[in-house]
Structure formats: C-alpha cells, structure tokens
Design a protein around this motif. Structure first.
Motif, PDB file in Angstrom:
ATOM      1  N   UNK A 275       0.833  -1.202   0.000  1.00 23.87           N
ATOM      2  CA  UNK A 275       0.000   0.000   0.000  1.00 23.87           C
ATOM      3  C   UNK A 275       0.870   1.257   0.000  1.00 23.87           C
TER       4      UNK A 275
ATOM      5  N   UNK B 156       2.167   1.691  -3.509  1.00 19.55           N
ATOM      6  CA  UNK B 156       1.117   2.138  -4.440  1.00 19.55           C
ATOM      7  C   UNK B 156       0.780   3.602  -4.203  1.00 19.55           C
ATOM      8  N   UNK B 157       0.656   3.995  -2.931  1.00 21.85           N
ATOM      9  CA  UNK B 157       0.310   5.390  -2.628  1.00 21.85           C
ATOM     10  C   UNK B 157       1.439   6.328  -3.031  1.00 21.85           C
TER      11      UNK B 157
ATOM     12  N   UNK C  80       1.210   6.710  -6.743  1.00 21.91           N
ATOM     13  CA  UNK C  80       0.024   7.474  -7.125  1.00 21.91           C
ATOM     14  C   UNK C  80       0.150   8.945  -6.781  1.00 21.91           C
TER      15      UNK C  80
ATOM     16  N   UNK D 216     -11.481   5.205   5.982  1.00 25.40           N
ATOM     17  CA  UNK D 216     -11.423   3.772   6.304  1.00 25.40           C
ATOM     18  C   UNK D 216     -10.961   2.983   5.073  1.00 25.40           C
ATOM     19  N   UNK D 217     -10.057   2.052   5.302  1.00 26.43           N
ATOM     20  CA  UNK D 217      -9.597   1.164   4.221  1.00 26.43           C
ATOM     21  C   UNK D 217     -10.672   0.125   3.926  1.00 26.43           C
ATOM     22  N   UNK D 218     -10.861  -0.318   2.744  1.00 24.29           N
ATOM     23  CA  UNK D 218     -10.205   0.153   1.516  1.00 24.29           C
ATOM     24  C   UNK D 218     -10.864   1.437   1.016  1.00 24.29           C
ATOM     25  N   UNK D 219     -10.117   2.225   0.243  1.00 25.76           N
ATOM     26  CA  UNK D 219     -10.648   3.511  -0.216  1.00 25.76           C
ATOM     27  C   UNK D 219     -10.289   3.682  -1.695  1.00 25.76           C
ATOM     28  N   UNK D 220     -11.012   4.598  -2.323  1.00 17.06           N
ATOM     29  CA  UNK D 220     -10.706   4.900  -3.732  1.00 17.06           C
ATOM     30  C   UNK D 220      -9.597   5.939  -3.752  1.00 17.06           C
ATOM     31  N   UNK D 221      -8.669   5.768  -4.675  1.00 17.09           N
ATOM     32  CA  UNK D 221      -7.545   6.707  -4.734  1.00 17.09           C
ATOM     33  C   UNK D 221      -8.053   8.129  -5.004  1.00 17.09           C
ATOM     34  N   UNK D 222      -9.097   8.245  -5.820  1.00 16.87           N
ATOM     35  CA  UNK D 222      -9.650   9.569  -6.121  1.00 16.87           C
ATOM     36  C   UNK D 222     -10.167  10.249  -4.858  1.00 16.87           C
TER      37      UNK D 222
ATOM     38  N   UNK E 157      -7.267  11.463  -2.870  1.00 16.30           N
ATOM     39  CA  UNK E 157      -6.716  12.668  -3.490  1.00 16.30           C
ATOM     40  C   UNK E 157      -7.591  13.881  -3.154  1.00 16.30           C
TER      41      UNK E 157
ATOM     42  N   UNK F  39      -7.382  -2.777   0.628  1.00 18.77           N
ATOM     43  CA  UNK F  39      -6.913  -1.422   0.305  1.00 18.77           C
ATOM     44  C   UNK F  39      -5.711  -1.499  -0.630  1.00 18.77           C
ATOM     45  N   UNK F  40      -4.835  -2.494  -0.387  1.00 19.64           N
ATOM     46  CA  UNK F  40      -3.672  -2.667  -1.264  1.00 19.64           C
ATOM     47  C   UNK F  40      -4.130  -2.961  -2.695  1.00 19.64           C
TER      48      UNK F  40
ATOM     49  N   UNK G 221      -7.082  -2.435  -4.124  1.00 24.90           N
ATOM     50  CA  UNK G 221      -7.832  -1.340  -4.755  1.00 24.90           C
ATOM     51  C   UNK G 221      -6.891  -0.191  -5.157  1.00 24.90           C
TER      52      UNK G 221
ATOM     53  N   UNK H 285      -6.319   1.165  -8.864  1.00 25.73           N
ATOM     54  CA  UNK H 285      -6.569   2.589  -9.152  1.00 25.73           C
ATOM     55  C   UNK H 285      -5.344   3.237  -9.789  1.00 25.73           C
ATOM     56  N   UNK H 286      -4.191   2.971  -9.168  1.00 26.42           N
ATOM     57  CA  UNK H 286      -2.974   3.679  -9.596  1.00 26.42           C
ATOM     58  C   UNK H 286      -2.431   3.100 -10.901  1.00 26.42           C
TER      59      UNK H 286
ATOM     60  N   UNK I 211      -2.006   5.576 -13.685  1.00 28.06           N
ATOM     61  CA  UNK I 211      -0.610   5.853 -14.077  1.00 28.06           C
ATOM     62  C   UNK I 211       0.042   4.550 -14.557  1.00 28.06           C
TER      63      UNK I 211
END
Lengths: 221, 482
Positions: free
Chosen positions: A12, A15-16, A19, A100-106, A109, B274-275, B277, B281-282, B286
């Motif tokens: 995670x 990925x974050x 992103x 709260x996890x899981x979440x949308x990246x949007x 942001x 979460x990982x 998703x 998403x990313x 990207x």
C-alpha cells in the motif's frame, strides 16, 4: 506539496507513493511510528497520511505526540478500524480527517486537496490569477480556457507558488516542499523546472507570471 | 427474551394441571371416605335396630314359650306387654297354618307382612326392610320357633309359630339423609378449601419460576454475560438453572468467537483490500508508473496472503470452538517429522531425531504445529542460515520437539507479543527484508493446537555464537509409548 505517508503495509505504501508522486506531490514514506516521528520532527509536512496499526509506535501515539509537539501538519488517518469510537478517538487526538480502508484513490486525493485548501485557507477548489486557473484536485491547468500541459512537478511548483502568492519562495524551500527526501537530485532541479514552466506559460502570453529575484528566490505577485 | 408462541394457551399450565390433579385426588378420596362413613353409619344404625328387634322378639318368644302351657294363656295379652303405642314396634304371630294368633294394636288389624310358609322352614332369623302398614319405612325381623320348651313331655298344642317384629325407622332414615347431606357439604367445603389452599401454595411455590422467566426475559443480545441467579431457588430447580447458565456460557463463548472472527476478518482483510484497490486505481491511472502486469503480480501475492489469513482464522476458530477433536494414535516420530521437512529447504535444516521414538498423539494436528514452526523458522531466520529440528526423549514417558533458528532483531518483548493474533514483527528498519506473506496467525494456531493436545509450547531466546541469538520453540509434553 510534500506529503508524508506512514503505512506499514509495503504494498500500500508503494502504491500510494507512486500514485501521489504521479499526481504532483512530493512523497516521503515510512513504515513505523518511530520513523514517522523522526520525519515529522525534521520536516514541515502540510499533509500526513497516518495508518493507526503501526509497529514500534502506535498510530494514535504518533498523533498524540505530534500534536503535543505542535506539528502543524494536517493529518489524514488511513485505517482498517472502522468503528465510531476509533474515528472519534483519532479526531479528538488531533486528526483532521479519517478514511477507512479500503478507499478509492480519487477520494484520497480529494481529501488531501481539501486538507491542503484548509491549511492554505483557500475556500474554492481552484486557484486563479488573471487568465490562469489551476485545479489541484483535478490536476488541470488552463489559460483562458485552453489546457496547459504540465508535468506533475511543474504543476506542483505552480500550485505551490499560487498558494504562496505574494511571498518570495527560496529555491531550497521549493525543493524541500516538492521533492521527496530520497531523491538524488539537487535543488538546481528547481531552476530547470521553473524554466520549463515559464516556457509553457510564455506560449500563452504569461511568461512573466513567475518573477525571479536573483539570489533570493521566486514569487508570483 | 421471546414472545410467547401463539399456541401457548393450548399447552397445559403447570399450576392448572397440579390443581386439577390435586382436586381430583382430593375429591376421589373424599367421596370414597364419605361413602365408607355413610355405609358404616347406615350399618351401625341397622345393626342397632336389628339388635333392638332381636331383643324384643326374644322377649316375646320367651313370653310365649313360658306361658304357652297355661290354660289361661292368651296370646293377646302379649300385646299388652309389648304393644306400646308410643313406641313404633309392631309384631304379628302366626301358627303353622297361617292363622294370625296375635297382632300389635298399632297395626290396626292390618297385616304387618303377608304370611310366608317358607319362612317356617328357615332356620335363621330373617331381617328385611319393608313398608309398614301405615306407609312408613320399617325394619322387620321374622323367624319361626317351637313354643314347646325343650324337655317338655307334653306335646305342644300349637306347633311351629312364625313371629314378625318390626319397627318404624322413618326417623332413622331422616337422620341418615341429614348425615348424607352433611357429608356432601363437607366434601364441597373440603374441595373449596383444597382449591384455595392449592392455588395459594402453588402460586407461592411457583414464584421462583416466574422470577426465572422474568430474569430470562432480560437476557438478550445486548447482555450476553447475564446469567440466572440460583440464590433462593428450590433445590429441584437449581440443576436446571445451572444447566441453563452453562448453555448461556457456551452461547456467549460462541458469540464472542464469532464476533472475534468477524472483527478480525473484517479488520485484517481491509488492509489487503486497500492494497488491491489502490494498486488497481494507480495502475489504471498511471500505467507507466505501475504497469498492469506488475500490478497483477502484486495483487496475486495479496490474494495468497488473504487466503492464508482466512484459512488460518477459520482453523483457529474451529480449534477454539472445540470442533477439532484430537484423534490420538501411535506415531513413529522420526517418520512424521521427516515427512514434514520442506524439500526446498532440506539443506537449511539440521535434524536430530532419535529413531526409536514412538509417541501417542494426533498426527494431523501435530503436523500443523510442526509445519508452522518450521515455516516460521525458515522464513524469519537469517537468510541461508541453519534451522535446527530436534526430537529428544526427556525420560521414559515424555518427548519434546525443539525447533530453533537465528533470531534477527527479536527481543524479549517480541516473545510476549508473538502469540497474539495478527502480530507481525516490524521489518521497516530492514530495507532488505521482504514481506513475510504470513497471516500473523501461525503461532496462535500452534498454541491452540498444543493446548488441545495437552502439550506445552514455549518460546525463548538463547545466546548462541558471539553477537548471535537463537529463537527456540519447544513443544513439550508429548507422550512416549513403548
């Protein structure tokens, strides 16, 4: 804008980091509470993403200590704990938001941008000067309605300078704010980025937007 | 707790049933008792009347016998002696031809009873109820006798005589009827008293049941720890309440396990979700920074980890719920352990297993423990370092298995934490360290299985080479058999 990610899940965290970096943020990432405190003490982060279940030092403890030490970062808690008590506890300890996890990246942001707006006391999602308008949430910049193609780093510089409009920003400050700690680049990269940004603005007749005060830094008046 | 079902009123009420049965028994006893008393009274009155009739008849007979030889004897004079008009006694005397020799004046010329020649042949006295000529109810004694005294040479002139003596018993019958009504009244009074007393006693004695129902009503999903009190309960109800409380305890434990499972699953699956998703998403947003192929590979690893979490958690829950009962059998320990050695890591494992060790245990559950401990040792030990597996007999009856590996950064504090569910030691300070991919449940599973098998599982740190520490897991208490 510089962001600190405090997350023990390696996948995670990675990925974050990808992103948010790709979205124009300077991202530092750590995996435990002790490292998080060390980073918070060393750098002024506008926004921090904080997981609660961390090794070595629990996320709530990081939150409590950072607020006791008067760190001004806006803290967005990212946690698998979803009870009302967990949210209330975190917010009472000084968290600015809770996701709260899981979440949308949007959504992440959007919340980061909302926190940034609050931090810079900006009411609207867009920043504008003359014919130039940028939307940090959407990552778009326009001059007189025409899209301006900017790299994430150029966008970050423009956003930072618009937020600090009228204030002189040194090269070092811009570098610290927008480049991650583990970068190999020096602060000269700021000059290169601003030069490229100016060229793109020039194409739309706004080449003089960013003023260079030699030896002191840059500003948008 | 729950509303009474619709057909509750169709089911028998304990109080109603007890009352009804008690009333029936009481009524039956009272009726039988009353009948016996009534019959006894009737018989006593009859016996008394018969005795009186017998006495009067005897007197009359003796008078006749004593005077029958006299020339001047007239049977009618007997009437003077016995025919007391104030009394209700009546009599009549016949000779063997059926001629009436004497009759009580109160009969006013009517026959007390018709002459019956057959009665002359009856040797016994005959008692009978009869209607008196006046219409009243009467009781009669009739018998035949020889008026000639024994030893009298002179032949009796009149032959056998038939005597009937009767009493008007109307007053006695009235008395009997009064007694009957008194007995019936007594029965009703008794039944009423018994009903009231039973109602009151049952109400009082059933009060603990009502209190239990009231207390049970308050036990619900929000109060799983509530129990029924046995204080003040009759001894017959106490075992029932204790059993009920034991059931509640089991239900609470089950509920707690279920909640723990749900909470743990929800919590532990949120981060991998979460990982997944975030990576999707990313990677979508990207693709140059996180290519899809790389993303899928990462997601595959996360899915494996989620699978491991769910499997371990389900096993742990089954173990804690007592659903995994051990099936103990004879195990050749060296065979079992050698089968469990992971082929890919044989070079890293140093074994010391006594050949002749035979133990009694559940091979499947024991294998889960050993496989987990070995897996942890290989995963967390220094890369390429040796993992030691020893199986030694402590004495004639006990065997222990010891698995050890070089500990990297483990502390005494970690030893206390590692049996907690989902505990995974931080690897953040070691940039070269790779995520374990474990569920964080392995040691908790081992501990639960050890407990079920009656074994001990202890973890310790031992100083080995200079600046080196070994993590040692000791599975003790294995039963050795010959």
């Amino acid at each position: 804008m510089r962001i600190l990610i405090i997350e023990d899940s390696e996948k995670l965290r990675r990925a974050l980091t990808i992103g948010l970096s790709s979205s124009g943020f300077a991202v530092d990432a750590v995996a435990d509470g002790e490292q998080a405190l060390a980073h918070l003490r060393a750098h002024a982060y506008p926004v921090v993403l904080l997981d609660l279940m961390l090794p070595r030092l629990d996320g709530l403890e990081v939150l409590r200590i950072s607020r006791n030490e008067q760190h001004q970062a806006a803290i967005l808690v990212l946690s698998a704990r979803d009870s009302v008590l967990d949210r209330v506890t975190a917010i009472n300890l000084g968290a600015d938001d809770y996701l709260v996890k899981p979440f949308a990246f949007d959504e992440l942001l959007a919340r980061i941008n909302a926190l940034a707006r609050r931090r810079f006391e900006q009411r609207t999602p867009e920043l504008a000067i003359g014919l130039l308008t940028i939307n940090p949430a959407a990552g778009t910049a326009k001059i007189d309605g025409h899209a301006l193609a900017l790299t994430p780093r150029e966008f970050g510089v423009l956003e930072l300078m618009l937020r600090a409009r009228g204030r002189l920003l040194s090269r070092a400050l811009i570098f610290q704010s927008l480049w991650p700690l583990n970068t190999d680049a020096s602060d000269k990269v700021v000059e290169v980025t601003i030069s490229q940004l100016r060229r793109k603005l020039q194409a739309h007749g706004m080449g003089e937007l960013i003023v260079n005060r030699r030896g002191l830094g840059y500003l948008i008046e | 707790m729950s509303a009474p079902s619709a057909n509750a009123s169709a089911r028998p009420s304990l109080r109603r049933v007890l009352m009804l049965r008690l009333l029936l028994v009481t009524a039956a006893v009272a009726l039988v008792g009353t009948a016996l008393i009534d019959v006894s009274i009737d018989r006593e009155i009859q016996r008394h009347t018969d005795r009186e009739l017998g006495a009067q008849a005897t007197v009359l007979q003796r008078l006749i016998v004593a005077n029958i030889g006299r020339a001047d004897f007239s049977v009618s004079e007997i009437a003077v002696r016995l025919g007391d008009p104030a009394r209700t006694a009546s009599y009549q005397l016949w000779n063997s031809e059926g001629r009436v020799l004497a009759r009580a004046p109160n009969l006013k010329g009517a026959d007390l009873v018709a002459f019956n020649p057959a009665a002359l042949t009856q040797p016994k006295r005959e008692y009978a109820d009869l209607p008196m000529p006046s219409g009243a109810n009467g009781r009669m004694l009739r018998y035949a006798f020889n008026p000639t005294p024994p030893g009298t040479s002179a032949a009796p002139v009149r032959g056998l005589l038939l005597l009937a003596v009767a009493h008007d018993v109307s007053d006695l019958i009235v008395l009997e009827h009064r007694l009957d009504w008194a007995l019936v009244g007594t029965i009703f009074a008794l039944l009423t008293t018994v009903s009231l007393a039973t109602w009151m006693v049952l109400s009082r004695q059933l009060a603990p049941l009502r209190e239990l129902v009231s207390a049970a009503d308050k036990i619900g999903p929000d109060t799983p720890a509530a129990r029924l009190s046995v204080a003040g309960l009759p001894q017959e109800l106490e075992p029932l309440v204790r059993k009920f409380n034991a059931i509640l305890q089991r239900m609470e434990s089950g509920l707690t396990r279920e909640r723990l499972l749900t909470r743990d699953l929800a919590h532990e699956l949120r981060t991998p979700l979460a990982e997944i998703r975030s990576m999707i998403d990313i990677s979508t947003r990207f693709p140059n920074e996180l290519p899809n192929a790389e993303c899928l590979e990462e997601i595959s690893g996360v899915a494996t980890q989620m699978e491991s979490i769910i499997s371990s958690l389900l096993l742990l829950t089954r173990l804690e719920a007592g659903l995994e009962a051990p099936a103990r059998t004879r195990i050749a320990l060296s065979e079992l352990l050698n089968d469990l050695l992971p082929r890919a890591h044989l070079a890293r494992i140093h074994c010391e297993i006594a050949e002749a060790l035979v133990i009694q245990s559940d091979p499947t559950l024991l294998a889960v423990v050993v496989r987990n401990l070995l897996g942890n040792a290989l995963l967390h030990g220094q890369e390429g370092s040796q993992v030691a597996l020893r199986a030694v007999a402590l004495n004639d009856s006990s065997v222990q298995i010891e698995i050890s590996n070089f500990a990297v950064g483990l502390t005494e504090h970690d030893l206390g934490q590692m049996q907690r569910r989902f505990w995974q030691r931080a690897i953040a300070d070691d940039e070269s360290a790779q995520p374990t991919g474990g569920s964080g449940l392995g040691l908790a599973v081992c501990k639960s299985i050890a407990s079920i098998l009656g074994l001990s599982l202890e973890f310790s740190l031992r100083a080995a080479e200079p600046d080196q520490t070994r993590f040692v897991a000791v599975l003790g208490g294995l039963t050795r058999i010959a």
